[in-house]
Design a protein around this motif. Structure first.
Motif, mmCIF file in Angstrom:
data_model
loop_
_atom_site.group_PDB
_atom_site.id
_atom_site.type_symbol
_atom_site.label_atom_id
_atom_site.label_comp_id
_atom_site.label_asym_id
_atom_site.label_seq_id
_atom_site.Cartn_x
_atom_site.Cartn_y
_atom_site.Cartn_z
ATOM 1 N N SER A 77 0.832 -1.205 0.000
ATOM 2 C CA SER A 77 0.000 0.000 0.000
ATOM 3 C C SER A 77 0.869 1.259 0.000
ATOM 4 C CB SER A 77 -0.905 0.008 1.232
ATOM 5 O OG SER A 77 -0.128 0.175 2.403
ATOM 6 N N ALA A 78 0.254 2.344 -0.416
ATOM 7 C CA ALA A 78 0.961 3.628 -0.433
ATOM 8 C C ALA A 78 1.373 4.032 0.981
ATOM 9 C CB ALA A 78 0.091 4.709 -1.062
ATOM 10 N N ILE A 79 0.524 3.788 1.957
ATOM 11 C CA ILE A 79 0.861 4.186 3.324
ATOM 12 C C ILE A 79 2.048 3.375 3.844
ATOM 13 C CG2 ILE A 79 -0.692 2.718 4.692
ATOM 14 C CD1 ILE A 79 -0.167 6.484 5.167
ATOM 15 N N ASN A 80 2.138 2.101 3.461
ATOM 16 C CA ASN A 80 3.323 1.305 3.835
ATOM 17 C C ASN A 80 4.567 1.851 3.149
ATOM 18 O OD1 ASN A 80 1.989 -0.422 5.561
ATOM 19 N ND2 ASN A 80 1.664 -2.006 4.030
ATOM 20 N N LYS A 81 4.418 2.315 1.925
ATOM 21 C CA LYS A 81 5.555 2.908 1.217
ATOM 22 C C LYS A 81 6.013 4.196 1.899
ATOM 23 C CE LYS A 81 4.680 0.844 -3.293
ATOM 24 N NZ LYS A 81 4.427 1.082 -4.719
ATOM 25 N N VAL A 82 5.055 5.012 2.345
ATOM 26 C CA VAL A 82 5.419 6.240 3.067
ATOM 27 C C VAL A 82 6.196 5.871 4.333
ATOM 28 C CG1 VAL A 82 4.532 8.246 4.332
ATOM 29 C CG2 VAL A 82 3.524 7.633 2.124
ATOM 30 N N GLU A 83 5.728 4.863 5.049
ATOM 31 C CA GLU A 83 6.433 4.405 6.246
ATOM 32 C C GLU A 83 7.855 3.975 5.908
ATOM 33 O OE1 GLU A 83 4.190 1.314 8.204
ATOM 34 O OE2 GLU A 83 2.429 2.618 8.423
ATOM 35 N N LYS A 84 8.018 3.256 4.816
ATOM 36 C CA LYS A 84 9.346 2.779 4.414
ATOM 37 C C LYS A 84 10.260 3.946 4.019
ATOM 38 C CE LYS A 84 8.227 -1.950 3.359
ATOM 39 N NZ LYS A 84 8.886 -2.559 4.477
ATOM 40 N N VAL A 85 9.700 4.978 3.399
ATOM 41 C CA VAL A 85 10.499 6.159 3.056
ATOM 42 C C VAL A 85 10.965 6.863 4.338
ATOM 43 C CG1 VAL A 85 10.444 8.449 1.986
ATOM 44 C CG2 VAL A 85 9.475 6.488 0.768
ATOM 45 N N ILE A 86 10.074 6.979 5.311
ATOM 46 C CA ILE A 86 10.452 7.590 6.591
ATOM 47 C C ILE A 86 11.569 6.780 7.234
ATOM 48 C CG2 ILE A 86 9.652 8.124 8.936
ATOM 49 C CD1 ILE A 86 6.846 8.685 7.609
ATOM 50 N N LYS A 177 12.255 5.085 14.764
ATOM 51 C CA LYS A 177 11.437 4.723 13.597
ATOM 52 C C LYS A 177 9.964 4.611 13.975
ATOM 53 C CE LYS A 177 14.819 2.226 10.819
ATOM 54 N NZ LYS A 177 15.223 0.931 10.273
ATOM 55 N N LYS A 178 9.685 3.864 15.027
ATOM 56 C CA LYS A 178 8.295 3.645 15.439
ATOM 57 C C LYS A 178 7.612 4.971 15.744
ATOM 58 C CE LYS A 178 7.050 2.111 19.672
ATOM 59 N NZ LYS A 178 6.246 3.185 20.107
ATOM 60 N N ASP A 179 8.255 5.809 16.520
ATOM 61 C CA ASP A 179 7.639 7.061 16.934
ATOM 62 C C ASP A 179 7.546 8.075 15.797
ATOM 63 O OD1 ASP A 179 7.291 5.945 19.416
ATOM 64 O OD2 ASP A 179 8.864 7.111 20.402
ATOM 65 N N MET A 180 8.586 8.165 14.966
ATOM 66 C CA MET A 180 8.539 9.111 13.839
ATOM 67 C C MET A 180 7.467 8.717 12.838
ATOM 68 S SD MET A 180 11.452 11.567 13.429
ATOM 69 C CE MET A 180 11.072 12.410 12.085
ATOM 70 N N VAL A 181 7.423 7.436 12.519
ATOM 71 C CA VAL A 181 6.403 6.951 11.588
ATOM 72 C C VAL A 181 5.026 7.274 12.154
ATOM 73 C CG1 VAL A 181 5.311 4.862 10.655
ATOM 74 C CG2 VAL A 181 7.785 5.183 10.422
ATOM 75 N N SER A 182 4.833 6.992 13.426
ATOM 76 C CA SER A 182 3.544 7.236 14.057
ATOM 77 C C SER A 182 3.168 8.723 14.006
ATOM 78 C CB SER A 182 3.588 6.764 15.516
ATOM 79 O OG SER A 182 2.390 7.077 16.163
ATOM 80 N N VAL A 183 4.082 9.579 14.383
ATOM 81 C CA VAL A 183 3.802 11.017 14.403
ATOM 82 C C VAL A 183 3.541 11.561 12.998
ATOM 83 C CG1 VAL A 183 4.841 13.280 14.847
ATOM 84 C CG2 VAL A 183 5.001 11.474 16.562
ATOM 85 N N LEU A 184 4.371 11.177 12.038
ATOM 86 C CA LEU A 184 4.213 11.702 10.678
ATOM 87 C C LEU A 184 2.993 11.105 9.969
ATOM 88 C CD1 LEU A 184 7.934 11.887 9.538
ATOM 89 C CD2 LEU A 184 6.416 13.787 10.116
ATOM 90 N N ILE A 185 2.710 9.855 10.173
ATOM 91 C CA ILE A 185 1.578 9.227 9.505
ATOM 92 C C ILE A 185 0.243 9.660 10.092
ATOM 93 C CG2 ILE A 185 0.445 7.008 8.991
ATOM 94 C CD1 ILE A 185 2.911 7.507 7.288
#
Length: 189
Positions: A77-86, A177-185
């Protein structure tokens, strides 16, 4: 134990100095002094300060490019891709924070084909990220905000992460990673 070549040692010390003072403020004499060698000895391993800058910036830019190409190819999914970019940005920040300072602050001092290569990599990277964001909006995974605002918001945070990371000391990369992904997503879904 892996030994580092003299050229790579010069590049690493230069990245640290560029981070501290900026590319323009660092002379070859400063670099030689930091390495406790004669300035003329540097030229046995490199041709110029420009070569050093190019090596630093293009290596990191290529790492971003390769990482983004891998994310784009994934069947997810696109949201998983955004997470991977982060996560990609976090990994590069943790492993190359001093080189990121040169990439972010000194790229405009690259010359000729190296400058063009960097600009092309950056533009392609941003376009790939833009496409991922638009796919996420189209799929209903990301709020229908303007893609450029989302792109700017995420990249602004990620591009300056090295400053924050250097000041805060070593954080556990998995927590980061966990916290940044969470905050940005959570801000876009």
């Amino acid at each position: 134990m892996k030994t580092i070549s003299r050229k790579h040692e010069i590049i690493a010390v230069a990245a640290s100095l560029f981070n501290e003072k900026g590319y323009k403020a660092v002379s070859m004499r400063d670099l030689a002094t930091a390495m406790d060698i004669k300035a003329a000895s540097l030229y046995n391993h490199i041709t110029s300060k420009q070569e050093i800058l190019s090596e630093i910036i293009l290596k990191v830019a290529q790492e971003f490019t390769t990482g983004m190409e891998n994310v784009v190819r994934e069947d997810t999914s696109a949201i998983n891709k955004v997470e991977k970019v982060i996560e990609l940005h976090i990994d590069i920040t943790v492993n190359h924070s001093e080189a990121l300072a040169a990439l972010n602050n000194d790229w405009m001092y690259l010359e000729a084909e190296n400058l063009q290569a960097f600009i092309k990599m950056r533009e392609d990277y941003e376009e790939n990220f833009r496409v991922i964001i638009k796919q996420g909006i189209d799929a209903g995974e990301i709020k229908p905000s303007h893609p450029e605002v989302i792109l700017f918001s995420i990249l602004s945070t990620l591009r300056t992460l090295y400053l924050w990371y250097q000041k805060r000391g070593k954080l556990d990369v998995n927590i980061l990673k966990k916290d940044m992904v969470s905050v940005l997503i959570k801000g876009i879904v």
